[in-house]
Design a protein around this motif. Structure first.
Motif, PDB file in Angstrom:
ATOM      1  N   ALA A   9       0.854  -1.196   0.000  1.00  0.00           N
ATOM      2  CA  ALA A   9       0.000   0.000   0.000  1.00  0.00           C
ATOM      3  C   ALA A   9       0.879   1.231   0.000  1.00  0.00           C
ATOM      4  O   ALA A   9       2.003   1.213   0.518  1.00  0.00           O
ATOM      5  N   THR A  10       0.378   2.297  -0.599  1.00  0.00           N
ATOM      6  CA  THR A  10       1.064   3.589  -0.575  1.00  0.00           C
ATOM      7  C   THR A  10       0.091   4.641  -0.086  1.00  0.00           C
ATOM      8  O   THR A  10      -1.049   4.736  -0.578  1.00  0.00           O
ATOM      9  N   ASN A  13      -3.360   3.555   0.495  1.00  0.00           N
ATOM     10  CA  ASN A  13      -4.126   3.020  -0.635  1.00  0.00           C
ATOM     11  C   ASN A  13      -3.570   1.657  -1.033  1.00  0.00           C
ATOM     12  O   ASN A  13      -2.402   1.555  -1.412  1.00  0.00           O
ATOM     13  N   ILE A  15      -2.364  -1.599  -2.972  1.00  0.00           N
ATOM     14  CA  ILE A  15      -1.836  -1.848  -4.309  1.00  0.00           C
ATOM     15  C   ILE A  15      -2.330  -3.221  -4.763  1.00  0.00           C
ATOM     16  O   ILE A  15      -2.192  -4.197  -4.015  1.00  0.00           O
ATOM     17  N   GLU A  17      -2.430  -6.898  -6.092  1.00  0.00           N
ATOM     18  CA  GLU A  17      -1.364  -7.875  -5.920  1.00  0.00           C
ATOM     19  C   GLU A  17      -0.463  -7.975  -7.142  1.00  0.00           C
ATOM     20  O   GLU A  17       0.763  -8.133  -7.029  1.00  0.00           O
ATOM     21  N   ALA A  19       0.503  -5.713  -9.007  1.00  0.00           N
ATOM     22  CA  ALA A  19       1.361  -4.537  -9.137  1.00  0.00           C
ATOM     23  C   ALA A  19       2.304  -4.347  -7.954  1.00  0.00           C
ATOM     24  O   ALA A  19       3.053  -3.368  -7.911  1.00  0.00           O
ATOM     25  N   GLN A  20       2.284  -5.266  -7.000  1.00  0.00           N
ATOM     26  CA  GLN A  20       3.132  -5.135  -5.822  1.00  0.00           C
ATOM     27  C   GLN A  20       4.588  -5.448  -6.156  1.00  0.00           C
ATOM     28  O   GLN A  20       4.880  -6.433  -6.822  1.00  0.00           O
ATOM     29  N   TRP A  21       5.488  -4.602  -5.697  1.00  0.00           N
ATOM     30  CA  TRP A  21       6.910  -4.787  -5.925  1.00  0.00           C
ATOM     31  C   TRP A  21       7.534  -5.543  -4.754  1.00  0.00           C
ATOM     32  O   TRP A  21       7.181  -5.329  -3.596  1.00  0.00           O
ATOM     33  N   TYR A  34       4.316   3.957   3.395  1.00  0.00           N
ATOM     34  CA  TYR A  34       4.324   2.678   2.700  1.00  0.00           C
ATOM     35  C   TYR A  34       3.956   1.574   3.686  1.00  0.00           C
ATOM     36  O   TYR A  34       4.427   1.583   4.833  1.00  0.00           O
TER      37      TYR A  34
END
Length: 208
Positions: A9-10, A13, A15, A17, A19-21, A34
């Motif tokens: 999350a950022t 918000n 993120i 799954e 798109a998770q780094w 974060y």
């Protein structure tokens, strides 16, 4: 250290799954947040710290500590709160305190400690131990009972000193400042910098 994490999350918000780094470090700007997730699957005592070097050097760090695991290196003797002191350390009558919870001031009832301004000051009587950035010099000394030991900050960072048994504790010492303690009772005194203890900034004084 010892793990990678996912950024999930950022700024509050989530993120998705996909798109998770997966990262080892993340740069966080002022006002940013974060949410990080990691799987604790690597037993040990691992540092977590700011990767901006002078932030870390001034104590911006903590640890991930697995139950029952002891760190290696100089911090090992001060880490486990419930470990009995070695037989030779007769003055260590209580377990070593958690470094993160050590009070900045001197313990109640300890009146042998004094803060000594060291900028342009003459040499002090007794033994002098220098604090350079992230280490003591020398790291181990032997003195007769009744000797006053003075720590002098010769580095560029803040330092502070505490004994493992809470016999003495200094305030925060800036460059050029010093702290003294008179050792009256024979024994082995282990001490560390409260800002840099987890980096191995520890020492030993043997009083005969």
């Amino acid at each position: 250290h010892g793990h990678s994490f996912k950024i999930v999350a950022t700024d509050g918000n989530p993120i998705p799954e996909v798109a998770q780094w997966t990262k080892d470090t993340v740069l966080i700007a002022p006002g940013e947040r974060y949410d990080l997730e990691l799987v604790a699957d690597n037993p040990g005592v691992w540092m977590v710290h700011c990767h901006i070097e002078h932030h870390m050097a001034n104590g911006m760090m903590t640890v991930i500590a697995y139950d029952g695991v002891k760190p290696s290196g100089p911090a090992a003797d001060l880490f486990l709160q419930n470990e009995a002191p070695p037989a030779s350390d007769q003055n260590l009558s209580q377990p070593a305190h958690d470094m993160a919870n050590m009070d900045e001031g001197a313990p109640a009832g300890v009146d042998e400690t004094t803060t000594v301004p060291m900028v342009d000051a003459p040499a002090v009587d007794g033994v002098v131990i220098e604090m350079v950035d992230d280490r003591f010099r020398p790291t181990a000394v032997e003195v007769p009972a009744g000797t006053a030991v003075t720590w002098v900050n010769k580095g560029r960072n803040w330092h502070s000193i505490a004994s493992g048994d809470a016999a003495f504790s200094s305030p925060k010492l800036g460059p050029g400042e010093g702290f003294s303690f008179s050792f009256e009772v024979p024994g082995v005194y282990r001490y560390f910098c409260k800002h840099h203890g987890l980096q191995g900034m520890a020492g030993r004084i043997t009083v005969t």
